[in-house]
Motif scaffolding. Structure first.
Motif, short mmCIF file in Angstrom:
data_model
loop_
_atom_site.label_atom_id
_atom_site.label_comp_id
_atom_site.label_asym_id
_atom_site.label_seq_id
_atom_site.Cartn_x
_atom_site.Cartn_y
_atom_site.Cartn_z
N ALA A 31 1.02 -1.16 -0.04
CA ALA A 31 0.12 -0.06 0.05
C ALA A 31 0.85 1.28 -0.04
N VAL A 32 0.79 1.91 -1.00
CA VAL A 32 2.10 3.08 -1.15
C VAL A 32 1.03 4.41 -1.19
N THR A 33 1.49 5.41 -0.54
CA THR A 33 0.96 6.73 -0.54
C THR A 33 1.98 7.82 -0.66
N GLU A 34 1.65 8.86 -1.02
CA GLU A 34 2.58 10.30 -1.08
C GLU A 34 2.24 10.80 0.28
N ILE A 35 3.46 11.12 0.80
CA ILE A 35 3.57 11.61 2.32
C ILE A 35 4.32 13.24 2.14
N PRO A 36 4.30 13.99 3.08
CA PRO A 36 4.91 15.45 3.03
C PRO A 36 6.43 15.07 2.88
N ALA A 37 7.19 15.66 2.07
CA ALA A 37 8.62 15.50 2.00
C ALA A 37 9.45 16.35 2.83
N PRO A 38 10.55 16.04 3.18
CA PRO A 38 11.30 16.89 4.13
C PRO A 38 11.67 18.24 3.26
N TRP A 44 13.88 20.87 -3.76
CA TRP A 44 12.67 20.00 -4.24
C TRP A 44 12.63 18.75 -3.78
N SER A 45 11.66 18.43 -3.07
CA SER A 45 11.73 16.87 -2.88
C SER A 45 10.51 16.37 -3.17
N HIS A 46 10.21 15.03 -3.00
CA HIS A 46 8.86 14.15 -3.06
C HIS A 46 9.16 12.96 -2.43
N LEU A 70 12.83 11.37 -2.81
CA LEU A 70 13.54 11.95 -3.97
C LEU A 70 13.95 13.54 -3.87
N LEU A 71 15.27 13.40 -3.84
CA LEU A 71 15.57 14.83 -3.70
C LEU A 71 16.21 15.67 -5.12
N TYR A 72 15.98 17.03 -5.27
CA TYR A 72 16.53 17.48 -6.43
C TYR A 72 17.08 18.78 -5.89
N ARG A 85 19.14 12.88 -5.74
CA ARG A 85 19.50 12.00 -4.60
C ARG A 85 18.30 11.16 -4.32
N VAL A 86 18.44 9.82 -3.83
CA VAL A 86 17.37 9.17 -3.31
C VAL A 86 17.83 8.80 -1.84
#
Length: 198
Positions: A31-38, A44-46, A70-72, A85-86
């Motif tokens: 079960a995969v969900t999107e969560i707030p990124a640091p 930018w991050s996801h 995922l960091l950008y 960067r992952v």
């Protein structure tokens, strides 16, 4: 009137990477969900969270959990060796006998490398830890008895914005640590704890 600051549009490379994350094909046990990124690690991050669903394993709901970030940073920090960067985290309970295996951490880390290779996920500058956690309940928690967990915290630099295969690799690793059959043949699985500690 005072000027209002507007949030800058995310770069095309980052939005393409986020789409690739969203298009990743995950195993049905997750079960995969999107969560707030640091918000402090990169411009930018996801982020995603995943849990091994209990429906396929009776009443046990603590089969495994993980996070994928995922960091950008268009400045390509030297430590990253690229603009992406992952950062990932996976954790799963084990039978106590497996938790005391001195080779467990080595095997768990090799599974991460194998999962990335099996999905053809190009990367560089990998680093991280694989940790065995043993616990014994005392006092009011004595009834829980002994328990064990395996935990991996890792980071690496994807070769490009096509990060869907990296997300899929993370999902494969989480399922393998939870004791589910691997998607690739020839890989053994750990015996995950299926019942509460006794």
């Amino acid at each position: 009137m005072p000027e209002t600051q507007s949030t800058p549009e995310p770069p095309h490379a980052f939005t393409a990477a986020v789409r690739a994350m969203q298009d990743a094909v995950m195993r049905p046990e997750l079960a995969v969900t999107e969560i707030p990124a640091p918000g402090t690690l990169a411009p930018w991050s996801h982020a995603l969270a995943a849990d091994v669903t209990p429906a396929r394993h009776g009443s046990d709901s603590d089969l495994g959990t993980g996070r994928f970030v995922l960091l950008y940073d268009p400045s390509a920090p030297e430590a990253w060796g690229g603009v992406f960067r992952v950062i990932c985290y996976v954790q799963a309970p084990l039978e106590t006998e497996m938790g005391v295996d001195p080779f467990l951490a080595d095997v768990a880390w090799s599974w991460l490398v194998d999962a990335l290779d099996n999905r053809g996920a190009g990367y560089s500058s990998a680093s991280g830890t694989a940790t065995r956690i043993l616990s014994t309940g005392f006092g009011e928690l004595a009834a829980q008895g002994d328990g064990a967990q395996v935990e991996i915290r890792a980071s690496w630099t994807p070769a490009d914005e096509q990060v869907g295969s990296h997300v899929e690799s993370w999902g494969d690793l989480l399922c393998m640590l939870a004791g589910l059959p691997p998607v690739a043949e020839g890989v053994s699985v750990l015996s995950a704890r299926r019942v509460g500690r006794e």
